[in-house]
Scaffold this motif. Structure first.
Motif, PDB file in Angstrom:
ATOM      1  N   ALA A   1     -23.588 -21.612  34.908  1.00 51.16           N
ATOM      2  CA  ALA A   1     -23.799 -20.473  35.710  1.00 51.16           C
ATOM      3  C   ALA A   1     -24.650 -20.735  36.967  1.00 51.16           C
ATOM      4  CB  ALA A   1     -24.635 -19.457  34.706  1.00 51.16           C
ATOM      5  N   VAL A   2     -25.571 -21.592  36.744  1.00 48.58           N
ATOM      6  CA  VAL A   2     -26.432 -22.109  38.082  1.00 48.58           C
ATOM      7  C   VAL A   2     -25.541 -22.871  39.029  1.00 48.58           C
ATOM      8  CG1 VAL A   2     -28.389 -23.169  38.764  1.00 48.58           C
ATOM      9  CG2 VAL A   2     -28.645 -21.692  36.890  1.00 48.58           C
ATOM     10  N   ALA A   3     -24.898 -23.652  38.404  1.00 48.30           N
ATOM     11  CA  ALA A   3     -23.893 -24.586  39.272  1.00 48.30           C
ATOM     12  C   ALA A   3     -22.988 -23.647  40.407  1.00 48.30           C
ATOM     13  CB  ALA A   3     -23.190 -25.641  38.454  1.00 48.30           C
ATOM     14  N   ALA A   4     -22.464 -22.662  39.592  1.00 47.46           N
ATOM     15  CA  ALA A   4     -21.317 -21.748  40.087  1.00 47.46           C
ATOM     16  C   ALA A   4     -22.034 -20.955  41.255  1.00 47.46           C
ATOM     17  CB  ALA A   4     -20.445 -21.073  39.108  1.00 47.46           C
ATOM     18  N   LEU A   5     -23.061 -20.191  40.698  1.00 48.52           N
ATOM     19  CA  LEU A   5     -23.677 -19.180  41.466  1.00 48.52           C
ATOM     20  C   LEU A   5     -24.569 -19.586  42.685  1.00 48.52           C
ATOM     21  CD1 LEU A   5     -24.536 -16.653  38.743  1.00 48.52           C
ATOM     22  CD2 LEU A   5     -22.515 -16.697  40.124  1.00 48.52           C
ATOM     23  N   ALA A   6     -25.508 -20.760  42.327  1.00 46.04           N
ATOM     24  CA  ALA A   6     -26.243 -21.338  43.209  1.00 46.04           C
ATOM     25  C   ALA A   6     -25.865 -22.384  44.327  1.00 46.04           C
ATOM     26  CB  ALA A   6     -27.701 -21.886  42.302  1.00 46.04           C
ATOM     27  N   PHE A   7     -24.868 -23.130  43.666  1.00 48.12           N
ATOM     28  CA  PHE A   7     -24.293 -24.141  44.261  1.00 48.12           C
ATOM     29  C   PHE A   7     -22.773 -24.144  44.645  1.00 48.12           C
ATOM     30  CE2 PHE A   7     -28.052 -25.708  42.084  1.00 48.12           C
ATOM     31  CZ  PHE A   7     -28.937 -26.039  43.024  1.00 48.12           C
ATOM     32  N   GLY A   8     -22.410 -23.007  44.383  1.00 45.56           N
ATOM     33  CA  GLY A   8     -20.944 -22.932  44.646  1.00 45.56           C
ATOM     34  C   GLY A   8     -19.937 -24.071  44.085  1.00 45.56           C
ATOM     35  N   VAL A   9     -20.166 -24.271  42.862  1.00 48.45           N
ATOM     36  CA  VAL A   9     -19.083 -25.370  42.486  1.00 48.45           C
ATOM     37  C   VAL A   9     -18.128 -24.565  41.448  1.00 48.45           C
ATOM     38  CG1 VAL A   9     -19.285 -27.082  40.448  1.00 48.45           C
ATOM     39  CG2 VAL A   9     -21.160 -27.033  41.891  1.00 48.45           C
ATOM     40  N   PRO A  10     -16.937 -24.735  41.910  1.00 47.97           N
ATOM     41  CA  PRO A  10     -15.822 -24.114  41.400  1.00 47.97           C
ATOM     42  C   PRO A  10     -15.608 -24.680  40.058  1.00 47.97           C
ATOM     43  CG  PRO A  10     -15.041 -25.874  42.800  1.00 47.97           C
ATOM     44  CD  PRO A  10     -16.521 -25.768  42.963  1.00 47.97           C
ATOM     45  N   LEU A  11     -15.615 -23.618  39.017  1.00 52.75           N
ATOM     46  CA  LEU A  11     -15.389 -23.892  37.621  1.00 52.75           C
ATOM     47  C   LEU A  11     -13.799 -23.955  37.450  1.00 52.75           C
ATOM     48  CD1 LEU A  11     -18.096 -21.679  35.944  1.00 52.75           C
ATOM     49  CD2 LEU A  11     -18.155 -24.136  36.606  1.00 52.75           C
ATOM     50  N   PRO A  12     -13.344 -24.573  36.174  1.00 56.34           N
ATOM     51  CA  PRO A  12     -11.932 -24.605  36.046  1.00 56.34           C
ATOM     52  C   PRO A  12     -11.295 -23.079  35.867  1.00 56.34           C
ATOM     53  CG  PRO A  12     -13.042 -26.244  34.629  1.00 56.34           C
ATOM     54  CD  PRO A  12     -14.042 -25.554  35.439  1.00 56.34           C
ATOM     55  N   ASP A  13     -10.061 -23.011  36.345  1.00 55.26           N
ATOM     56  CA  ASP A  13      -9.247 -21.942  36.132  1.00 55.26           C
ATOM     57  C   ASP A  13      -8.206 -21.770  35.359  1.00 55.26           C
ATOM     58  OD1 ASP A  13      -7.901 -23.365  37.906  1.00 55.26           O
ATOM     59  OD2 ASP A  13      -7.873 -21.904  39.650  1.00 55.26           O
ATOM     60  N   ASP A  14      -7.914 -23.013  34.668  1.00 56.13           N
ATOM     61  CA  ASP A  14      -6.525 -22.975  33.749  1.00 56.13           C
ATOM     62  C   ASP A  14      -7.132 -23.299  32.342  1.00 56.13           C
ATOM     63  OD1 ASP A  14      -5.999 -26.204  33.299  1.00 56.13           O
ATOM     64  OD2 ASP A  14      -6.842 -25.662  35.230  1.00 56.13           O
ATOM     65  N   ALA A  15      -6.395 -23.174  31.302  1.00 50.51           N
ATOM     66  CA  ALA A  15      -6.579 -23.165  29.801  1.00 50.51           C
ATOM     67  C   ALA A  15      -6.691 -24.742  29.547  1.00 50.51           C
ATOM     68  CB  ALA A  15      -5.668 -22.372  29.085  1.00 50.51           C
ATOM     69  N   GLY A  16      -5.793 -25.377  30.160  1.00 50.10           N
ATOM     70  CA  GLY A  16      -5.637 -26.749  29.572  1.00 50.10           C
ATOM     71  C   GLY A  16      -7.048 -27.544  29.910  1.00 50.10           C
ATOM     72  N   ARG A  17      -7.662 -27.406  31.044  1.00 45.32           N
ATOM     73  CA  ARG A  17      -8.918 -27.911  31.433  1.00 45.32           C
ATOM     74  C   ARG A  17     -10.150 -27.450  30.335  1.00 45.32           C
ATOM     75  NH1 ARG A  17      -9.945 -30.721  36.060  1.00 45.32           N
ATOM     76  NH2 ARG A  17      -8.015 -30.870  37.709  1.00 45.32           N
ATOM     77  N   TRP A  18     -10.151 -26.025  30.056  1.00 48.42           N
ATOM     78  CA  TRP A  18     -11.180 -25.569  29.212  1.00 48.42           C
ATOM     79  C   TRP A  18     -10.948 -26.066  27.570  1.00 48.42           C
ATOM     80  CZ3 TRP A  18     -15.418 -24.354  30.652  1.00 48.42           C
ATOM     81  CH2 TRP A  18     -15.722 -23.687  31.980  1.00 48.42           C
ATOM     82  N   THR A  19      -9.741 -26.642  27.300  1.00 48.24           N
ATOM     83  CA  THR A  19      -9.440 -26.752  26.240  1.00 48.24           C
ATOM     84  C   THR A  19      -9.991 -28.477  25.844  1.00 48.24           C
ATOM     85  OG1 THR A  19      -7.382 -25.610  26.067  1.00 48.24           O
ATOM     86  CG2 THR A  19      -7.455 -27.906  24.857  1.00 48.24           C
ATOM     87  N   THR A  20      -9.686 -28.966  27.083  1.00 45.15           N
ATOM     88  CA  THR A  20     -10.386 -30.467  27.256  1.00 45.15           C
ATOM     89  C   THR A  20     -11.948 -30.283  27.092  1.00 45.15           C
ATOM     90  OG1 THR A  20      -8.523 -31.303  28.668  1.00 45.15           O
ATOM     91  CG2 THR A  20     -10.602 -32.662  28.548  1.00 45.15           C
ATOM     92  N   PHE A  21     -12.567 -29.588  27.961  1.00 43.42           N
ATOM     93  CA  PHE A  21     -13.821 -29.209  27.704  1.00 43.42           C
ATOM     94  C   PHE A  21     -14.316 -28.920  26.335  1.00 43.42           C
ATOM     95  CE2 PHE A  21     -17.588 -26.466  27.336  1.00 43.42           C
ATOM     96  CZ  PHE A  21     -18.353 -26.799  28.194  1.00 43.42           C
TER      97      PHE A  21
END
Length: 288
Positions: free
Chosen positions: A146-166
């Motif tokens: 949350a901090v990475a995305a909101l404070a530093f603008g880091v894009p988080l994955p937007d597809d299910a495949g990457r979240w499955t790997t995560f």
């Protein structure tokens, strides 16, 4: 009379045994106790959760947009490149480090000895510790993302495949780290020495596993040595989640190596289980 009394006593003990909660239920209860004790130690909670966030903030601020990572024409910010390593570090700190130190301290102050004398199954005790690690690492990782995305603008994955790997890297890494922490807890000779004995190896590995520095800046022998340990593979697995696919060419092998990641983490899980089962001690060295 004697026979009746004996029979009555046996019946009472059998009734007590039947009323004894199952191992899993006792493990969940023990996990609740562990979590309650954890949240009461506010300094440990604050510093434990803050460490990966502070490190991300420091590195992102120091390097910023003036020193991005560029691979095959694709540019990512240092904050984005650094995030996977901090997720991996958070996993190992909340599992291996936390469990190894806390169990060593509990052994030293006699807590383990007293617990061993209770009806609590050993498996339930370890389940409680694993539950503590799982809850804390989930909360820590969610806060970090949350901090990475909101404070530093880091894009988080937007597809299910990457979240499955995560998910599978996270679960395997958490399991391996927790079991390694239990096994390693027998190494410190006392509770006082536990922090130094436990923290030093993981601190060194953070520098040699591509956590604090891009893997392209590390010598080959250092990466080869680090590849023997889980942290390097958790970090690499997380990079495959949060970085563009083209960044795989910057890895030593030129690929994300998901199969090798799963194999190494599973191997550490099995080996640590065997070693821990053979070496775990409920008493101090000087207590018989």
């Amino acid at each position: 009379m004697s026979t009746t009394a004996t029979t009555t006593g046996l019946d009472q003990r059998e009734g007590t045994a039947r009323r004894q909660p199952g191992t899993l239920r006792q493990g969940l209860v023990r996990g609740g106790v562990e979590l309650l004790q954890f949240v009461r130690e506010r300094d440990s909670v604050i510093f434990g959760f803050a460490y990966p966030i502070l490190m991300l903030a420091i590195f992102a601020t120091v390097f910023g947009d003036d020193d991005p990572i560029v691979v095959d024409g694709v540019t990512v910010s240092f904050a984005q490149y650094f995030l996977p390593g901090m997720v991996a570090t958070g996993v190992m700190l909340s599992t291996y480090q936390t469990l190894a130190i806390s169990i060593a301290v509990e052994r030293d102050d006699g807590t383990l000895k007293r617990l061993r004398a209770t009806p609590l199954p050993a498996t339930s005790y370890f389940l409680g510790k694993v539950l503590l690690s799982l809850v804390t690492v989930l909360a820590q990782t969610a806060l970090l993302l949350a901090v990475a995305a909101l404070a530093f603008g880091v894009p988080l994955p937007d597809d299910a495949g990457r979240w499955t790997t995560f998910a599978w890297v996270f679960v395997l890494g958490t399991a391996a780290g927790a079991v390694c922490g239990v096994a390693y807890s027998s190494v410190p000779s006392s509770g006082r020495s536990a922090s130094a004995v436990v923290v030093t190896p993981i601190l060194v590995l953070q520098f040699t596993s591509g956590v604090f520095f891009p893997v392209t800046q590390l010598p080959g022998w250092m990466l080869d040595l680090s590849s023997l340990f889980p942290l390097k593979w958790i970090a690499q697995g997380m990079r495959s989640v949060f970085l563009p696919d083209v960044m795989a060419s910057a890895e030593p092998s030129g690929a994300w190596q998901h199969g090798a990641t799963a194999a190494v983490l599973a191997a550490w899980l099995v080996v640590a289980l065997v070693v821990g089962a053979r070496t775990f001690r409920w008493r101090r060295h000087d207590d018989g």
